[in-house]
Design an enzyme around this catalytic site. Structure first.
Site, PDB file in Angstrom:
ATOM      1  N   GLY A 103       0.656  -1.012  -0.171  1.00 40.28           N
ATOM      2  CA  GLY A 103      -0.045  -0.069  -0.108  1.00 40.28           C
ATOM      3  C   GLY A 103       0.626   1.297  -0.116  1.00 40.28           C
ATOM      4  CB  THR A 105      -4.672  -0.606   0.438  1.00 35.54           C
ATOM      5  OG1 THR A 105      -5.143  -0.347   1.529  1.00 35.54           O
ATOM      6  CG2 THR A 105      -4.559   0.212  -0.604  1.00 35.54           C
ATOM      7  CB  ILE A 106      -8.842  -3.415   2.595  1.00 39.21           C
ATOM      8  CG1 ILE A 106      -8.582  -2.622   3.849  1.00 39.21           C
ATOM      9  CG2 ILE A 106      -8.559  -4.988   2.597  1.00 39.21           C
ATOM     10  CD1 ILE A 106      -9.346  -3.134   4.989  1.00 39.21           C
ATOM     11  CG  ASP A 107      -7.302   1.444   3.711  1.00 37.16           C
ATOM     12  OD1 ASP A 107      -7.962   0.719   4.377  1.00 37.16           O
ATOM     13  OD2 ASP A 107      -6.011   1.731   4.344  1.00 37.16           O
ATOM     14  CG  MET A 110     -10.382  -1.220   9.138  1.00 36.85           C
ATOM     15  SD  MET A 110      -9.222  -2.430   8.843  1.00 36.85           S
ATOM     16  CE  MET A 110      -8.932  -3.021  10.593  1.00 36.85           C
ATOM     17  NE  ARG A 166      -5.280  -5.842   7.522  1.00 35.47           N
ATOM     18  CZ  ARG A 166      -4.810  -5.494   8.253  1.00 35.47           C
ATOM     19  NH1 ARG A 166      -4.830  -3.967   8.424  1.00 35.47           N
ATOM     20  NH2 ARG A 166      -3.773  -6.085   8.908  1.00 35.47           N
TER      21      ARG A 166
HETATM   22  O1  F6P Z   1      -4.373  -0.017   5.577  1.00 39.34           O
HETATM   23  C1  F6P Z   1      -5.001  -1.023   5.895  1.00 39.34           C
HETATM   24  C2  F6P Z   1      -5.623  -0.953   7.076  1.00 39.34           C
HETATM   25  O2  F6P Z   1      -6.545  -2.116   7.652  1.00 39.34           O
HETATM   26  C3  F6P Z   1      -6.603   0.293   7.533  1.00 39.34           C
HETATM   27  O3  F6P Z   1      -7.815   0.309   7.134  1.00 39.34           O
HETATM   28  C4  F6P Z   1      -6.627   0.410   8.887  1.00 39.34           C
HETATM   29  O4  F6P Z   1      -6.591   1.804   9.605  1.00 39.34           O
HETATM   30  C5  F6P Z   1      -5.145  -0.319   9.602  1.00 39.34           C
HETATM   31  O5  F6P Z   1      -4.646  -1.113   8.429  1.00 39.34           O
HETATM   32  C6  F6P Z   1      -5.126  -1.234  10.579  1.00 39.34           C
HETATM   33  O6  F6P Z   1      -3.768  -1.298  10.885  1.00 39.34           O
HETATM   34  P1  F6P Z   1      -3.427  -2.781  11.810  1.00 39.34           P
HETATM   35  O7  F6P Z   1      -3.601  -3.894  11.059  1.00 39.34           O
HETATM   36  O8  F6P Z   1      -1.880  -2.354  12.202  1.00 39.34           O
HETATM   37  O9  F6P Z   1      -4.332  -2.557  13.277  1.00 39.34           O
END
Ligand code: F6P
Length: 359
Positions: free
Chosen positions: A111, A134-136, A179, A285
């Protein structure tokens, strides 16, 4: 040296990573006579020389599998590599040397954080090709989607469907937090697909007054329940982001989360209606990629290997409006994030059917 390409998966995982790895390995071996070496756990594997030669057998059966067979990490920057408690070292030169010792170039599947790191390494002389994950869906890759996004918002849309029936039975307000970091793509897509009444995204600061107007409008129509989807980066006008925690070793140390509960408890106080919050979190995810994400991942993987074979480095693979592969310069893709266009077609469509953005 035998023709060999290196691959790693960096940042948070996303459905489709394995499909990309599979596509790279198959294309490398079948089309170009290349070998593929996979570094484990993102750049950590490069620093620790933790790697594996990937054969077609190794990638057999992984197309529908979530996660990544290589492992990943969203905290081990080669430029600020953790070497003890609150101690970091710059391992970037060592990383470049190690990758070039085993391969002629790196395909970095990641990402914005991983692509930014990859771009810095590219500028230092490492031949790199990026693959947008990226899922975002917040990467600057033209109009194309990142892989993993569709799987995430499909899951969120299904979750909204499930909340719908229980919300209706109990006459409740349901707030579902998704997310997406600083971009509202997951909330927007899932909100439209799942029939949300209110969609709160970072790009459109909201007021409680406007949300309540929508809830009241629905009540007048005899609908005693409402569904609200809240992006983790949403915030009230003039208000602040809700931060769950800080991860100091991470490239972006901020971990958002908690706004769904805040919105739910404020609305309960202000409306007197029973309100519940659901946080989807990492469920978005996990799991198997959707068929479209499998196709996209396969296209991106083969395209990345095509670029590698042509030695066309410094690009991220993407698609144009005709679904043709269109490489985007790494410098551009790593130059920030792509957020929702608040005057764009999707937001307009949502507004036309009465969805409120709380503004
Ligand atoms: O960037 C992907 C993501 O899932 C975001 O949507 C979220 O804010 C973040 O990663 C969460 O990160 P972590 O897995 O470190 O909690």
């Amino acid at each position: 040296m035998k023709k060999r390409i290196a691959v790693l998966t960096g940042g948070g995982d996303a459905p489709g990573l394995n499909a990309v790895i599979r596509a790279i390995v198959k294309t490398a071996i079948r089309e170009y006579g290349y070998e593929v070496v996979g570094f484990r756990n993102g750049f950590r594997g490069v620093v620790e020389r933790d790697m594996v030669l990937l054969t077609e057998n190794d990638v057999a059966g992984i197309l529908p599998r979530g996660g990544t067979i290589l492992g990943t990490s969203n905290r081990d920057s080669p430029f600020k590599f953790p070497v003890g408690k609150d101690k970091y070292e710059d391992k970037s030169k060592q990383c470049i040397e190690t990758i070039l010792e085993y391969a002629e170039a790196l395909i970095s599947i990641g990402g914005d954080g991983s692509l930014m790191l990859s771009h810095k390494l590219f500028e230092m002389g490492l031949p790199v090709i990026g693959c947008p994950k990226t899922i975002d869906n917040d990467l600057k890759i033209g109009i194309a989607q990142t892989f993993g996004f569709e799987s995430a918002y499909s899951f969120a849309a299904e979750a909204l469907d499930r909340l719908h029936t229980t919300a209706e039975s109990h006459h409740r307000i349901m707030c579902m937090e998704v997310m997406g970091r600083y971009a509202g793509w997951i909330a927007l897509y899932a909100g439209i697909a799942g029939g949300a009444d209110v969609i709160l995204i970072p790009e459109i600061p909201f007021t409680y007054k406007k949300i309540i107007e929508k809830i009241e409008e629905r009540k007048k129509m005899g609908k005693k329940f409402s569904l609200i989807i809240v992006a983790e980066g949403a915030k009230p006008k003039g208000g602040k982001l809700v931060v769950q925690k800080m991860v100091s070793a991470s490239i972006d140390p901020v971990r958002l989360g908690g706004i769904g509960n805040v919105v739910a408890s404020e609305l309960e106080k202000m409306t007197g209606m029973e309100t519940r919050a659901t946080v989807l979190g990492h469920l978005q995810r996990g799991g198997s990629p959707t068929p479209y994400d499998r196709i996209l991942s396969t296209m991106y993987g083969t395209a990345a290997m095509d670029l590698a074979a042509k030695k066309q480095y410094g690009y991220v693979v993407s698609l144009d409006s005709n679904c043709k592969i269109k490489p985007i310069p790494l410098a551009e893709a790593a130059s920030g994030i792509r957020t929702v266009d608040v005057t764009g077609e999707l937001v307009k469509t949502a507004r036309k059917i009465g969805i409120s953005f709380g503004d």
